[in-house]
Design a protein around this motif. Sequence first.
Motif, PDB file in Angstrom:
ATOM      1  N   ALA A  16       0.829  -1.207   0.000  1.00  0.00           N
ATOM      2  CA  ALA A  16       0.000   0.000   0.000  1.00  0.00           C
ATOM      3  C   ALA A  16       0.865   1.259   0.000  1.00  0.00           C
ATOM      4  O   ALA A  16       0.506   2.268  -0.613  1.00  0.00           O
ATOM      5  CB  ALA A  16      -0.936   0.002   1.207  1.00  0.00           C
ATOM      6  N   LEU A  17       2.013   1.202   0.656  1.00  0.00           N
ATOM      7  CA  LEU A  17       2.957   2.321   0.657  1.00  0.00           C
ATOM      8  C   LEU A  17       3.444   2.612  -0.765  1.00  0.00           C
ATOM      9  O   LEU A  17       3.466   3.770  -1.201  1.00  0.00           O
ATOM     10  CB  LEU A  17       4.147   2.014   1.567  1.00  0.00           C
ATOM     11  N   GLN A  18       3.791   1.577  -1.481  1.00  0.00           N
ATOM     12  CA  GLN A  18       4.256   1.753  -2.862  1.00  0.00           C
ATOM     13  C   GLN A  18       3.150   2.333  -3.745  1.00  0.00           C
ATOM     14  O   GLN A  18       3.396   3.248  -4.527  1.00  0.00           O
ATOM     15  CB  GLN A  18       4.737   0.420  -3.438  1.00  0.00           C
ATOM     16  N   HIS A  19       1.941   1.814  -3.605  1.00  0.00           N
ATOM     17  CA  HIS A  19       0.817   2.323  -4.398  1.00  0.00           C
ATOM     18  C   HIS A  19       0.516   3.783  -4.049  1.00  0.00           C
ATOM     19  O   HIS A  19       0.288   4.606  -4.939  1.00  0.00           O
ATOM     20  CB  HIS A  19      -0.437   1.475  -4.202  1.00  0.00           C
ATOM     21  N   THR A  22       3.274   6.104  -5.506  1.00  0.00           N
ATOM     22  CA  THR A  22       3.118   6.251  -6.953  1.00  0.00           C
ATOM     23  C   THR A  22       1.921   7.140  -7.280  1.00  0.00           C
ATOM     24  O   THR A  22       2.019   8.053  -8.109  1.00  0.00           O
ATOM     25  CB  THR A  22       2.944   4.868  -7.618  1.00  0.00           C
ATOM     26  N   PHE A  23       0.808   6.885  -6.611  1.00  0.00           N
ATOM     27  CA  PHE A  23      -0.408   7.649  -6.853  1.00  0.00           C
ATOM     28  C   PHE A  23      -0.216   9.119  -6.495  1.00  0.00           C
ATOM     29  O   PHE A  23      -0.583  10.016  -7.262  1.00  0.00           O
ATOM     30  CB  PHE A  23      -1.559   7.043  -6.039  1.00  0.00           C
ATOM     31  N   LEU A  24       0.397   9.376  -5.344  1.00  0.00           N
ATOM     32  CA  LEU A  24       0.631  10.752  -4.916  1.00  0.00           C
ATOM     33  C   LEU A  24       1.560  11.473  -5.893  1.00  0.00           C
ATOM     34  O   LEU A  24       1.315  12.621  -6.266  1.00  0.00           O
ATOM     35  CB  LEU A  24       1.213  10.780  -3.503  1.00  0.00           C
ATOM     36  N   ALA A  47      -3.863   9.761   0.286  1.00  0.00           N
ATOM     37  CA  ALA A  47      -2.569   9.123   0.019  1.00  0.00           C
ATOM     38  C   ALA A  47      -1.480   9.739   0.892  1.00  0.00           C
ATOM     39  O   ALA A  47      -0.656   9.019   1.470  1.00  0.00           O
ATOM     40  CB  ALA A  47      -2.200   9.249  -1.458  1.00  0.00           C
ATOM     41  N   ALA A  48      -1.477  11.058   1.013  1.00  0.00           N
ATOM     42  CA  ALA A  48      -0.472  11.730   1.849  1.00  0.00           C
ATOM     43  C   ALA A  48      -0.648  11.356   3.316  1.00  0.00           C
ATOM     44  O   ALA A  48       0.346  11.132   4.035  1.00  0.00           O
ATOM     45  CB  ALA A  48      -0.568  13.241   1.664  1.00  0.00           C
ATOM     46  N   ALA A  49      -1.891  11.246   3.768  1.00  0.00           N
ATOM     47  CA  ALA A  49      -2.155  10.860   5.155  1.00  0.00           C
ATOM     48  C   ALA A  49      -1.662   9.438   5.419  1.00  0.00           C
ATOM     49  O   ALA A  49      -1.077   9.162   6.478  1.00  0.00           O
ATOM     50  CB  ALA A  49      -3.644  10.972   5.459  1.00  0.00           C
ATOM     51  N   TYR A  52       2.085   9.519   5.773  1.00  0.00           N
ATOM     52  CA  TYR A  52       2.436  10.117   7.063  1.00  0.00           C
ATOM     53  C   TYR A  52       2.233   9.115   8.203  1.00  0.00           C
ATOM     54  O   TYR A  52       3.128   8.896   9.030  1.00  0.00           O
ATOM     55  CB  TYR A  52       1.594  11.374   7.291  1.00  0.00           C
ATOM     56  N   LEU A  53       1.058   8.480   8.235  1.00  0.00           N
ATOM     57  CA  LEU A  53       0.767   7.535   9.312  1.00  0.00           C
ATOM     58  C   LEU A  53       1.653   6.294   9.244  1.00  0.00           C
ATOM     59  O   LEU A  53       2.084   5.763  10.276  1.00  0.00           O
ATOM     60  CB  LEU A  53      -0.713   7.140   9.280  1.00  0.00           C
ATOM     61  N   TYR A  54       1.949   5.838   8.051  1.00  0.00           N
ATOM     62  CA  TYR A  54       2.861   4.697   7.898  1.00  0.00           C
ATOM     63  C   TYR A  54       4.224   5.033   8.498  1.00  0.00           C
ATOM     64  O   TYR A  54       4.816   4.215   9.198  1.00  0.00           O
ATOM     65  CB  TYR A  54       3.001   4.323   6.424  1.00  0.00           C
ATOM     66  N   ASN A  55       4.692   6.243   8.235  1.00  0.00           N
ATOM     67  CA  ASN A  55       5.972   6.670   8.775  1.00  0.00           C
ATOM     68  C   ASN A  55       5.951   6.688  10.311  1.00  0.00           C
ATOM     69  O   ASN A  55       6.909   6.236  10.954  1.00  0.00           O
ATOM     70  CB  ASN A  55       6.335   8.060   8.232  1.00  0.00           C
TER      71      ASN A  55
END
Length: 76
Positions: A16-19, A22-24, A47-49, A52-55
């Motif tokens: 999901a991070l990769q998608h 790419t989308f962003l 996508a940006a959120a 951010y949350l993944y990080n």
Amino acid sequence: MKPIEEDGRKLWLDEALQHSTTFLNRLIHTESKRELQPQEKTLKDVAAAYLYLYNIIEEQNLLEETENFFDKQTIH
């Protein structure tokens, strides 16, 4: 080479991070050429959120404190 077992949820979140990345990037590129539609702006924010949350999850090692509903995945 011996197969490696990986946490299924980590693989799912990484995909999901990769998608999302790419989308962003595509939306940012589109935005440089024209104004985004309201729906596109919303998806850009989502996508940006996620990124951010993944990080935050990675930095705080929060996955270790949660229940895992995913099986281990074997990577060959």
